[in-house]
Design an enzyme around this catalytic site. Structure first.
Site, PDB file in Angstrom:
ATOM      1  N   GLU A 527      -0.148  -2.706   8.967  1.00 10.67           N
ATOM      2  CA  GLU A 527       1.058  -2.669   9.813  1.00 10.67           C
ATOM      3  C   GLU A 527       0.772  -3.215  11.209  1.00 10.67           C
ATOM      4  OE1 GLU A 527       2.554   1.335   9.662  1.00 10.67           O
ATOM      5  OE2 GLU A 527       3.086   1.189   7.543  1.00 10.67           O
ATOM      6  N   GLU A 609       1.720   1.314   0.709  1.00  9.76           N
ATOM      7  CA  GLU A 609       2.167   2.658   1.074  1.00  9.76           C
ATOM      8  C   GLU A 609       3.545   2.852   0.467  1.00  9.76           C
ATOM      9  OE1 GLU A 609       1.938   3.687   5.253  1.00  9.76           O
ATOM     10  OE2 GLU A 609      -0.064   2.791   5.431  1.00  9.76           O
TER      11      GLU A 609
END
Length: 923
Positions: A527, A609
């Site tokens: 991220e 995720e």
């Protein structure tokens, strides 16, 4: 110092070391030289047969918090930016920000003396760092041999000083677990050298130190490493005095606002002392690959990097033998293959590479259970100079093939293996960040029971022992190096050192981990803020992937993306498309699997995720909405007063979803390779949505290792052949008599019938893309819930839940009744508060006390409550919804019975007896 026992655990209750393995190997290998001619037939540790010694260096350290005179200015690695605003509580998927600019002109820092420690991992010699000709102008009293450290605390490594607390009950500290992890700390230890060490190269190998480590020898700065998660080596040889005692000191300086989770503190992983001949295998210098794998034969390629620390050029001869290991990690018969490399000549102070190939007939392949077995091999590389053995190096590995298919997903040895994985942070709950092999093994055992076959290391290099465990258990691994690149998530995170250290840290992780068969792909980021910076960010991603390919061309590289879309430049730089939450859809955005599949039809796609569902074990909140997935809100999944989240497993972080919704997104896009759920276990820090708490709510299993209801939801999906059914909630609601109390069932069956005190509430069948069965209008009455599950029209299994009476007694069970008496091995004792019939009282919160007698000690207690600020070292603790955990460690070298007495006011006590075994190889 004890000789290292390189553990290669097999499947089963204990993870054995390689001691027996190398003992057998010693009998098979030729002697290391004339001095060992009398050793023929003996079974001595391999380290005794060759000049290389790798010594456990964890004992005998002294520890102190703070710098001399509380003045840290002389010891700064670099000038840090001032923290203008805390990042605590910031939404987890907030856009990372541009780095702050800091002017360091005129400020003396240690960076010029630390940077050369990473030179071995900088490919371009022109970019390597020269040490300044003079030492830094520091008189470091804590590093001097004459300093009296007897008042300092004696500690044994691994050591995480921050886990002792106390908790910070107010202020912006929730993200880092409400434990103070920052501030300088010093460790000191004496190293005695003898005449036998003359002429040797001597290295300090640190598996992890949090953070900005500087290593001092006899008062002089020898080197260091800033990144707290990577292992590193410091060559002590130039700084040591022969035939006498030498003083080692390690200073650490973890910073505040350095992470979004609990980083731990201290020398929290193993430390080793390695002694070699001047000509030796370099750090992590052997690479083994299996480029051609077939049932009849496999080609094993090996290459060895040799370092010559001597003053003259040398000619080296290198050979490698391959041995099969049995299920317990022991040598299984004579060598299955041998090969020699062409001799190489190495200049003084230089390195060279030798390589060879070997053929293994009818190889035992490494693969994930239950359809495959994690067979392993051992490569033993021998280095000779002038006909004499000068080094011998062991490399465990596995023979297996990997294929990454855009339509079929991951194929291991030709078989499609859906990724049924979880993410885990590195803390071990009440034990903190100090790595313990048995604690990690327990976590993996619980995940395997659930049906997990994969683990993403979030978001940093793991302890090497964790990968030894995943190798032996057959668990697939995504090995991840960074949480940030140049843009920051917290004011003082890794972005500060990324420009100087990204190459060294990435190469170091891959060199260390590349021989682990469980590692199937590399992740270079998570991220990262460069998702937002277009081609500039893509250029960084491209550079990192290139480094990964240079170090290991046998695995793909990826980065986990929660923002980048299919038409943006960053995804195109990656070998694999890894999406965080985007596959299901973040907030109001639709799922992105189809868009990425269309844009990259040749690339494997997976969910790095998924879900980020939230819950507190045993906390059921009413009313229960009729939705399948919803963000936590006051009165709808969350209670701001208690800071607990409903355990009905319907609620998630704002950017996430319930497990059910994540399952549907995968099933509706069958080309996806699978998922890594956020997270397997609750972890310290990042307690979304209540940053006043200490630990996360996202785990399938709570911080103490107790299963939440979600465990059985995943088990019902990941183990479809296991007859199982699970009912929620518990059925002890005296205040809800006559009120609607929804009942949900997770089962591997395809339909089920629910009964309340023998009366049917109806039989239901799972609808398409539905993963639970719901009876949302059940009226509560005390007694018994029974579910009968069916599969293909036949009864599959049944499960019962009964109402509990008043608390009457304690029941306790140890996960292992016999543990090694090595001062490391652990037994985890689960205590239940039960009624007179032995039914767990599901809302009991009475205080439970532990007393240990005999050769052991109580290490920690926990209850899984994310809001508890009671010290983990406390010998007594309130139960959380009926459960308490005690962790007991056996004393080193002392065998016998360990009696653990467990008591609570007004309840019948219980006793657990453990056995401390001096013959076991512990963790």
């Amino acid at each position: 110092m004890r000789q290292a026992q390189h553990a290669l655990p097999g499947r089963g209750a204990r993870a054995p070391s390689l001691l027996a393995c190398v003992a057998a190997l010693a009998a098979l290998l030729p002697a290391a030289g004339p001095a060992h001619a009398a050793d023929t037939g003996s079974k001595r540790h391999l380290n005794e047969l060759a000049p290389r010694q790798r010594l456990d260096f964890n004992e005998g350290w002294r520890f102190h918090l703070g710098d001399p005179d509380s003045n840290s200015a002389p010891y700064l690695y670099d000038v840090l930016p001032a923290v203008q605003q805390s990042a605590d509580g910031k939404v987890a998927d907030a856009m990372p920000e541009e780095a702050a600019r800091v002017a360091a002109a005129g400020v003396a820092v240690l960076k010029p003396w630390i940077l050369p420690s990473g030179n071995a991992f900088i490919q371009d010699p022109a970019r390597r760092h020269a040490r300044p000709p003079q030492d830094p102008a520091i008189d470091a009293p804590f590093a001097r041999a004459a300093f009296d450290d007897r008042a300092w605390r004696a500690v044994r490594l691994p050591h995480d000083w921050a886990i002792e607390g106390p908790f910070l009950t107010s202020g912006p500290y929730g993200g880092m677990g409400r434990l103070k992890t920052w501030g300088p700390a010093w460790y000191r230890k004496t190293l005695a050298l003898t005449a036998a060490d003359r002429g040797k190269s001597i290295f300090l190998d640190v598996d992890g130190a949090m953070a900005y480590a500087s290593v001092w020898v006899n008062g002089r700065l020898a080197g260091g490493w800033p990144y707290g998660y990577n292992g590193f080596r410091i060559d002590l040889t130039p700084w040591l005095k022969p035939d006498t005692d030498n003083q080692l000191a390690i200073r650490l300086d973890n910073t505040p606002e350095s992470a979004r989770w609990y980083p731990g503190a201290g020398l929290y992983r193993n430390v080793w002392l390695t002694k070699t001949a001047p000509l030796h295998v370099g750090q992590w210098g052997v690479q083994v690959t299996t480029p051609d794998v077939a049932p009849s034969a496999a080609r094993v390629h090996w290459q060895v990097t040799l370092d010559n620390a001597g003053k003259d050029a040398v000619r080296a001869e290198v050979s490698t033998e391959l041995f099969a290991l049995d299920d317990q990690g022991h040598i299984d018969g004579p060598a299955v293959a041998r090969s020699n490399a062409a001799p190489v000549t190495i200049a003084a102070g230089a390195s060279a590479v030798a390589a060879g190939d070997a053929r293994v007939a009818n190889p035992r392949l490494w693969g994930p259970p239950p359809t495959q077995k994690p067979h392993r091999y051992l490569a033993v590389t021998t280095v000779r100079q002038g006909g004499q053995v000068v080094d011998r190096y062991r490399t465990p590995f596995g023979i297996r093939s990997l294929r990454f298919d855009a339509e079929k997903g991951l194929l291991v040895n030709g078989e499609r293996v859906p990724l049924r994985g979880v993410n885990n942070h590195h803390d071990l709950g009440a034990l903190g960040a100090a790595f313990n092999r048995r604690a990690a093994e327990r976590q993996l055992e619980l995940l395997r029971e659930m049906g997990a076959n994969a683990l993403r290391i979030s978001h940093n290099p793991p302890d090497p022992q964790l990968l030894e465990l995943t190798d032996s258990m057959g668990i697939l691994v995504m090995d991840e190096v960074f949480d940030a690149w140049q843009r920051k998530k917290t004011p003082l995170d890794f972005h500060l050192i990324f420009p100087d250290w990204h190459e060294q840290d990435l190469r170091a992780m891959i060199r260390r981990d590349r021989n682990h068969p469980s590692v199937v792909m590399w992740s270079v980021g998570n991220e990262v803020g460069e998702q937002y910076t277009g081609e500039d960010g893509a250029a960084i991603g491209r550079a990192l992937v290139r480094i990964a390919h240079e170090e290991d061309a046998s695995r793909p590289a990826t980065t986990a993306m929660n923002y980048a879309k299919a038409d943006m430049p960053l995804p195109g730089t990656m070998d694999v498309i890894s999406l965080n939450y985007q596959g299901t859809g973040i907030r109001t955005l639709p799922g992105q699997f189809p868009a990425f599949h269309a844009a990259y039809p040749g690339k494997l796609i997976l969910h790095t995720e998924s879900a980020s569902a939230l819950s507190s074990r045993g906390e059921y909140q009413f009313p229960v909405p009729g939705v399948g997935s919803a963000a936590v809100r006051p009165g709808a999944g969350g209670d701001a007063a208690t800071r607990q989240v409903s355990a009905y497993e319907l609620f998630a972080a704002d950017f996430g979803s319930s497990a059910d919704r994540a399952f549907a997104s995968l099933d509706q896009n069958p080309y996806t390779a699978g998922e890594f759920v956020w997270t397997g276990f609750d972890y310290l820090g990042e307690p979304t949505p209540y940053y006043e708490a200490r630990s996360a709510y996202s785990g399938i299993i709570d911080l103490a290792g107790f299963k939440k209801d979600r465990f059985w939801l995943y088990q019902s999906r990941w183990r479809p052949d296991l007859p199982m059914a699970h009912i929620l909630p518990h059925w002890t609601w005296p205040e809800r008599v006559g009120q609607v109390t929804p009942v949900h069932v997770f089962t591997s069956g395809d339909e089920a019938e629910l009964f309340v005190n023998g009366r049917s509430q109806g039989r239901q069948k799972k609808a398409p893309y539905a993963y639970r069965l719901r009876w949302d209008f059940v009226t509560y009455e005390p007694g018994e819930l029974l579910v009968v599950a069916y599969k293909d029209g036949k009864e599959w299994t049944r499960e019962t839940v009964r109402s509990a009476g008043a608390a009457a007694a304690l029941q306790a069970a140890a996960d292992r009744a016999s543990i090694a008496a090595d001062g490391r091995d652990l037994s985890f004792i689960t205590v239940r508060i039960v009624d007179k019939d032995g039914v767990t009282v599901p809302r009991a919160h009475g205080r439970v006390r532990f007393t240990v007698e005999g050769p052991g000690e109580l290490v920690a207690t926990d209850n899984g409550d994310p809001t508890s600020f009671e010290s983990f070292q406390s010998p007594q603790r309130a139960a959380f919804n009926g459960l308490v955990l005690g962790i007991v460690r056996a004393s080193a070298g002392a065998g016998g019975a360990i009696r653990v007495r467990i008591e609570a006011d007004g309840l019948r006590p219980t006793l657990v007896t453990l056995r401390a075994d001096t013959t076991q190889a512990g963790g």
